[in-house]
Design a protein around this motif. Structure first.
Motif, short mmCIF file in Angstrom:
data_model
loop_
_atom_site.label_atom_id
_atom_site.label_comp_id
_atom_site.label_asym_id
_atom_site.label_seq_id
_atom_site.Cartn_x
_atom_site.Cartn_y
_atom_site.Cartn_z
N THR A 185 48.16 21.97 30.87
CA THR A 185 47.01 22.74 30.40
C THR A 185 46.70 23.89 31.34
O THR A 185 46.42 25.01 30.91
CB THR A 185 45.77 21.82 30.26
N MET A 186 46.78 23.63 32.64
CA MET A 186 46.53 24.69 33.61
C MET A 186 47.63 25.75 33.56
O MET A 186 47.37 26.93 33.73
CB MET A 186 46.42 24.12 35.03
N MET A 187 48.85 25.33 33.33
CA MET A 187 49.96 26.28 33.31
C MET A 187 50.07 27.04 32.00
O MET A 187 50.37 28.24 32.00
CB MET A 187 51.28 25.56 33.60
N ASN A 188 49.84 26.35 30.87
CA ASN A 188 50.14 26.95 29.57
C ASN A 188 48.99 26.93 28.58
O ASN A 188 49.17 27.37 27.45
CB ASN A 188 51.32 26.20 28.92
N GLY A 189 47.85 26.41 28.96
CA GLY A 189 46.73 26.29 28.02
C GLY A 189 46.17 27.63 27.61
O GLY A 189 46.31 28.64 28.30
N SER A 190 45.50 27.64 26.46
CA SER A 190 44.97 28.89 25.91
C SER A 190 43.89 29.49 26.80
O SER A 190 43.76 30.71 26.88
CB SER A 190 44.44 28.67 24.50
N TYR A 191 43.10 28.67 27.48
CA TYR A 191 42.04 29.19 28.35
C TYR A 191 42.65 29.99 29.50
O TYR A 191 42.23 31.12 29.77
CB TYR A 191 41.17 28.04 28.88
N THR A 209 44.43 35.13 32.09
CA THR A 209 45.44 35.83 32.89
C THR A 209 46.17 36.90 32.08
O THR A 209 47.25 37.34 32.47
CB THR A 209 46.45 34.83 33.48
N ASN A 210 45.58 37.32 30.99
CA ASN A 210 46.14 38.38 30.17
C ASN A 210 45.33 39.65 30.44
O ASN A 210 44.12 39.66 30.22
CB ASN A 210 46.05 37.99 28.69
N PRO A 211 45.96 40.72 30.90
CA PRO A 211 45.21 41.94 31.22
C PRO A 211 44.43 42.51 30.04
O PRO A 211 43.44 43.19 30.23
CB PRO A 211 46.29 42.93 31.67
N ARG A 232 44.43 46.01 44.59
CA ARG A 232 44.38 45.13 43.40
C ARG A 232 44.69 43.68 43.79
O ARG A 232 44.02 42.75 43.36
CB ARG A 232 45.35 45.63 42.34
N ILE A 233 45.71 43.51 44.61
CA ILE A 233 46.09 42.15 45.04
C ILE A 233 44.98 41.54 45.89
O ILE A 233 44.61 40.38 45.71
CB ILE A 233 47.43 42.18 45.78
N GLU A 234 44.42 42.32 46.78
CA GLU A 234 43.33 41.83 47.62
C GLU A 234 42.13 41.42 46.75
O GLU A 234 41.50 40.39 46.99
CB GLU A 234 42.92 42.91 48.62
N THR A 235 41.83 42.20 45.75
CA THR A 235 40.72 41.88 44.85
C THR A 235 40.98 40.60 44.08
O THR A 235 40.06 39.79 43.89
CB THR A 235 40.45 43.06 43.90
N LEU A 236 42.22 40.37 43.65
CA LEU A 236 42.56 39.10 42.99
C LEU A 236 42.32 37.92 43.93
O LEU A 236 41.77 36.89 43.52
CB LEU A 236 44.02 39.10 42.53
N TYR A 237 42.73 38.06 45.17
CA TYR A 237 42.52 36.99 46.16
C TYR A 237 41.03 36.75 46.40
O TYR A 237 40.58 35.60 46.46
CB TYR A 237 43.22 37.34 47.48
N ASP A 251 50.86 37.72 36.58
CA ASP A 251 51.65 36.60 37.12
C ASP A 251 51.09 36.13 38.46
O ASP A 251 51.02 34.93 38.73
CB ASP A 251 53.12 37.01 37.28
N ILE A 252 50.67 37.07 39.29
CA ILE A 252 50.08 36.72 40.58
C ILE A 252 48.77 35.96 40.35
O ILE A 252 48.51 34.93 40.99
CB ILE A 252 49.86 37.98 41.44
N PHE A 253 47.94 36.47 39.45
CA PHE A 253 46.67 35.82 39.13
C PHE A 253 46.91 34.40 38.64
O PHE A 253 46.26 33.45 39.08
CB PHE A 253 45.95 36.66 38.08
N TRP A 254 47.88 34.23 37.74
CA TRP A 254 48.22 32.91 37.22
C TRP A 254 48.66 31.98 38.35
O TRP A 254 48.24 30.83 38.42
CB TRP A 254 49.34 33.05 36.18
#
Length: 152
Positions: free
Chosen positions: A64-70, A75-77, A97-102, A137-140
């Motif tokens: 669910t965490m890897m492939n769930g709809s939520y 994680t879709n831009p 951008r990467i720093e902001t994701l973190y 992908d990084i966010f995921w």
């Protein structure tokens, strides 16, 4: 005076977040609207036994965490409030951008080695769409990583 035989604990043991804590953390990090997803999430992640300090992740929970709809939407831009804003922000470069994701997910900045690796990963992509996908992908990966799921 006799020495105590009781061990002194300097820190709390690492353990998984409760289902409610995990869902609330996901909602906060992704900016997603919970709707009725919270009830479904809590039902799926509810422990069959009442042992809060011995939480285990099941295969269904991991999937669910890897492939769930939520998570997919978060994680879709195109559909993610947080990721979409980060991808489209004209004032951010790739490291920003990467720093902001973190900061949005782990409330810390990436270590220099993490940042260097991830900047290379994103900047190898030749188009803005591919770079947005790389950031997704990084966010995921952050959302599915142990640092996000553990209380430490």
């Amino acid at each position: 005076q006799a020495e105590s035989t009781t061990p002194m604990f300097a820190s709390m043991p690492v353990r998984g977040l409760s289902p409610g804590q995990l869902f609330d953390s996901l909602t906060q990090a992704t900016g997603a609207e919970p709707g009725d997803a919270r009830a479904r999430f809590l039902e799926l992640f509810a422990s069959r036994e009442d042992r809060p300090v011995e939480a285990e992740t099941t295969i269904i929970q991991a999937l669910t965490m890897m492939n769930g709809s939520y998570i997919d939407g978060a994680t879709n831009p195109e559909t993610s409030q947080v990721l979409g804003a980060i991808v489209k922000a004209p004032f951010l470069d790739t490291p920003g951008r990467i720093e902001t994701l973190y900061l949005a997910t782990l409330t810390r900045r990436p270590r220099p080695d993490e940042l260097a690796l991830l900047v290379r990963f994103v900047e190898r992509k030749k188009t803005a769409d591919l770079q947005a996908k790389a950031l997704a992908d990084i966010f995921w990966a952050i959302l599915n990583g142990p640092e996000f799921h553990l209380n430490h």
